[in-house]
Design an enzyme around this catalytic site. Structure first.
Site, PDB file in Angstrom:
ATOM      1  CB  VAL A  11      -0.353  -0.289   1.596  1.00  0.00           C
ATOM      2  CG1 VAL A  11      -2.208   1.159   1.099  1.00  0.00           C
ATOM      3  CG2 VAL A  11      -1.947  -1.437   1.026  1.00  0.00           C
ATOM      4  CG  ASP A  30      10.483  -0.187   5.417  1.00  0.00           C
ATOM      5  OD1 ASP A  30       9.045  -0.568   4.606  1.00  0.00           O
ATOM      6  OD2 ASP A  30      10.979  -0.855   5.981  1.00  0.00           O
ATOM      7  CD  GLU A 156      -2.310  -7.842  -3.022  1.00  0.00           C
ATOM      8  OE1 GLU A 156      -1.384  -8.971  -4.265  1.00  0.00           O
ATOM      9  OE2 GLU A 156      -2.036  -7.892  -1.744  1.00  0.00           O
ATOM     10  CE  LYS A 208      -9.495  -2.075   2.492  1.00  0.00           C
ATOM     11  NZ  LYS A 208      -8.195  -1.806   1.989  1.00  0.00           N
ATOM     12  CG  LEU A 254     -22.354 -11.444  -8.945  1.00  0.00           C
ATOM     13  CD1 LEU A 254     -23.215 -11.637  -9.713  1.00  0.00           C
ATOM     14  CD2 LEU A 254     -22.715 -12.723  -7.464  1.00  0.00           C
ATOM     15  N   GLY A 257     -15.213 -20.284  -7.915  1.00  0.00           N
ATOM     16  CA  GLY A 257     -13.444 -20.153  -7.323  1.00  0.00           C
ATOM     17  C   GLY A 257     -13.237 -21.312  -6.660  1.00  0.00           C
ATOM     18  CB  CYS A 264      -7.817  -7.002   2.099  1.00  0.00           C
ATOM     19  SG  CYS A 264      -6.313  -6.009   1.371  1.00  0.00           S
ATOM     20  NE  ARG A 332       0.905 -10.904   1.783  1.00  0.00           N
ATOM     21  CZ  ARG A 332       0.320  -9.039   1.910  1.00  0.00           C
ATOM     22  NH1 ARG A 332       0.132  -8.344   2.839  1.00  0.00           N
ATOM     23  NH2 ARG A 332       0.896  -8.145   0.966  1.00  0.00           N
TER      24      ARG A 332
HETATM   25  C1  UDX Z   1      -9.023  -6.674  -1.925  1.00  0.00           C
HETATM   26  C2  UDX Z   1     -10.246  -5.437  -2.298  1.00  0.00           C
HETATM   27  O1  UDX Z   1     -10.849  -5.231  -3.996  1.00  0.00           O
HETATM   28  C3  UDX Z   1      -9.720  -4.142  -2.563  1.00  0.00           C
HETATM   29  O2  UDX Z   1     -10.491  -3.076  -3.003  1.00  0.00           O
HETATM   30  C4  UDX Z   1      -8.991  -4.354  -1.176  1.00  0.00           C
HETATM   31  O3  UDX Z   1      -8.299  -2.975  -1.317  1.00  0.00           O
HETATM   32  C5  UDX Z   1      -7.717  -4.892  -1.122  1.00  0.00           C
HETATM   33  O4  UDX Z   1      -8.339  -6.681  -1.182  1.00  0.00           O
HETATM   34  P1  UDX Z   1      -7.420  -7.852  -3.385  1.00  0.00           P
HETATM   35  O5  UDX Z   1      -7.239  -9.181  -2.355  1.00  0.00           O
HETATM   36  O6  UDX Z   1      -5.735  -7.298  -4.308  1.00  0.00           O
HETATM   37  O7  UDX Z   1      -8.064  -6.377  -2.993  1.00  0.00           O
HETATM   38  O8  UDX Z   1      -8.208  -8.505  -4.561  1.00  0.00           O
HETATM   39  P2  UDX Z   1      -9.315  -8.904  -5.404  1.00  0.00           P
HETATM   40  O9  UDX Z   1      -9.595  -8.707  -6.257  1.00  0.00           O
HETATM   41  O10 UDX Z   1     -10.202  -8.243  -4.513  1.00  0.00           O
HETATM   42  O11 UDX Z   1     -10.238 -10.553  -4.897  1.00  0.00           O
HETATM   43  C6  UDX Z   1      -9.758 -10.968  -3.898  1.00  0.00           C
HETATM   44  C7  UDX Z   1      -9.680 -12.290  -3.827  1.00  0.00           C
HETATM   45  O12 UDX Z   1     -11.332 -12.844  -4.351  1.00  0.00           O
HETATM   46  C8  UDX Z   1      -9.098 -13.366  -4.471  1.00  0.00           C
HETATM   47  O13 UDX Z   1      -8.756 -14.498  -3.804  1.00  0.00           O
HETATM   48  C9  UDX Z   1      -9.867 -13.861  -5.682  1.00  0.00           C
HETATM   49  O14 UDX Z   1      -9.547 -14.984  -6.537  1.00  0.00           O
HETATM   50  C10 UDX Z   1     -10.762 -14.083  -5.265  1.00  0.00           C
HETATM   51  N1  UDX Z   1     -12.427 -13.641  -5.879  1.00  0.00           N
HETATM   52  C11 UDX Z   1     -12.352 -12.384  -6.525  1.00  0.00           C
HETATM   53  C12 UDX Z   1     -13.068 -14.487  -6.415  1.00  0.00           C
HETATM   54  O15 UDX Z   1     -13.335 -15.709  -5.912  1.00  0.00           O
HETATM   55  N2  UDX Z   1     -14.185 -14.029  -6.823  1.00  0.00           N
HETATM   56  C13 UDX Z   1     -14.982 -12.829  -7.773  1.00  0.00           C
HETATM   57  O16 UDX Z   1     -15.460 -12.538  -8.344  1.00  0.00           O
HETATM   58  C14 UDX Z   1     -13.594 -12.266  -7.469  1.00  0.00           C
END
Ligand code: UDX
Length: 436
Positions: A11, A30, A156, A208, A254, A257, A264, A332
């Site tokens: 971040v 850092d 990410e 958040k 939606l 998986g 997060c 992670r």
């Molecule tokens: C998330 C939030 O989207 C972001 O706004 C926040 O600040 C940090 O956490 P991130 O963890 O980087 O971001 O990835 P994201 O695209 O949200 O996906 C998270 C997880 O959900 C992944 O493992 C992804 O594969 C899964 N996912 C996402 C699904 O299984 N199905 C979906 O439809 C969307």
């Protein structure tokens, strides 16, 4: 504006770099010397598309620099972002570990000089900004400062565009003076008409968690519906499209998986439940989403086992994708880290490929996984192939070649990349998630 960013993790580094791109003068601080040394040489510790070029450009233009010296970078800063890590506590109780936040606040306090806005960027429990304020006052009673909360919503793999074109910016702030400073920081976004929501500090902090918890619920919901689809011969992809077209539901998040992972959702859903419980309340929808997510990973192990005829012992499984999502090297809470050890324990052999995550994967996965250099090598002699992360390079595989390379043509597509009918026509025994 002169801004100091404390923390060069995911971040902090993305935020600092993008703010430099906006034209601000950013110092990223850092404690880890090796990290700062590497950054000074243009070496980026994480894989995030476009970040290396943006860092190098802004360093070259003199708007971005890296240091371990907080003392030298705090006094001249008009705003200081705290973007240090808030991992799940090592106690294993689900609370966020705020040690790094409080340590940063204490250290910043000593060097403040002139009016400064301290902005919590890290995801922190409700009430943390007030604690930061108290710590600064305790350590420097004459300091002239305000504390604000400005949560990040960066995905990410898409963090730079999320920062540059956000759906909204949330600012939790109480003093008009601090509000003006933060609005000035985000001024370049006005051109895009980005909504800027000014609210109370507690609302911003909770926003958040609520956003991430809602998205986690959405994913767990569609994963459960996918499992029902499998039982009643329905197709979750068509279903998701159909419900997603209802503007009240929306089509994003939606995709069924193997369960959500990452830095997060798993951490923030747990932390939110603890915050809520401490206030004598509960969030049963979030509890359910967390439970469903754990069950989904276990269900994927069973799916693979079933496709292999009831036992994975002695079978070779080719795995495509290890990271929790594409376009990152982040492992992670990746579903791979739950699913693959379960298969290995029961005697499976695993040949795995990931475009960016293999080095990182080695510290998250058992040592007996064989890592290979491309997707086709992973499929060689395999009894089954499992597509675990939907990297672009796995979306247009030469399926005929894959079939020839495999010992038996079993394709387990945990991201629903391929069309079931097509796969069957090609001669695969194919399964997706919630598709017939
Ligand atoms: C998330 C939030 O989207 C972001 O706004 C926040 O600040 C940090 O956490 P991130 O963890 O980087 O971001 O990835 P994201 O695209 O949200 O996906 C998270 C997880 O959900 C992944 O493992 C992804 O594969 C899964 N996912 C996402 C699904 O299984 N199905 C979906 O439809 C969307």
């Amino acid at each position: 504006m002169k801004i100091t960013m404390i923390g060069t993790g995911y971040v902090g580094l993305v935020t600092g770099t993008c703010l430099a791109e906006f034209g601000h003068k950013i110092t990223c601080v850092d404690k880890i010397e090796e990290k700062i040394d590497a950054l000074k040489q243009g070496k980026i510790p994480i894989y995030e598309p476009g970040l290396d070029a943006l860092v190098n450009k802004n360093v070259a233009d003199g708007r971005l620099r890296f240091t371990t010296n907080l003392e030298e970078s705090v006094p001249s800063a008009e705003a200081i972002f705290i973007a240090v890590g808030t991992p799940t506590s090592r106690r294993g109780d689900g609370y966020a570990d705020l040690t790094y936040i409080y340590a940063a606040a204490k250290e910043v306090a000593q060097y403040l000089d002139g009016y400064t806005v301290i902005i919590d960027k890290s995801t922190v429990p409700v009430g943390t900004a007030r604690q930061v304020s108290r710590i600064i006052k305790d350590n420097n009673p004459t300091a002239d400062f305000d504390v604000a909360s400005n949560p990040e919503f960066l995905r990410e793999g898409a963090a730079i565009s999320d920062f540059m074109r956000p759906d909204r910016v949330v600012i939790g702030v109480e003093s008009p003076k601090a509000e003006k400073v933060i609005k000035d920081i985000y001024k370049p976004l006005y051109l895009l008409d980005t909504p800027l929501i000014s609210t109370t500090i507690e609302t911003a902090e909770l926003t958040k968690y609520a956003a991430n918890a809602f998205l986690a619920i959405k994913i767990s919901f569609i994963n459960e519906i996918a499992n029902v689809c499998e039982k009643v011969n329905a197709d979750v992809s068509d279903l998701a499209k159909a419900i997603g077209m209802d503007g009240r539901i929306g089509s994003k998040f939606l995709h069924p998986g193997p369960g959500y992972g990452g830095s997060c959702f798993p951490k923030d859903t747990l932390a939110l439940m603890r915050i809520v419980q401490e206030h004598g309340e509960s969030l049963r929808t979030v509890e359910a989403a967390v439970e469903v997510n754990a069950a989904q990973k276990a269900r994927m192990v069973k799916k693979i086992r079933d496709m292999l005829g009831g036992s994975e012992a002695g079978k070779t499984i080719g795995v495509l994708g290890l990271t929790f999502k594409p376009e990152t090297d982040d492992m992670r809470e990746s579903p791979a880290a739950t699913i693959l050890p379960a298969l290995l324990e029961k005697g499976a052999k695993i040949r795995a490929h990931d475009p960016k995550g293999m080095e990182e994967a080695k510290s998250y996965l058992p040592a007996d996984i064989e890592y290979v250099q491309n997707s086709y090598e992973a499929c060689e002699g395999a009894d089954a192939v499992v597509l675990l992360t939907e990297w672009n390079q796995y979306r247009a595989l030469d399926l005929k070649r894959i079939k020839e390379l495999m010992k038996s043509p079993i394709f387990i597509d945990l991201r629903n990349v391929y069309d079931p009918k097509n796969m069957k026509q090609l001669g695969f025994r194919y399964t997706g998630v919630g598709r017939m």
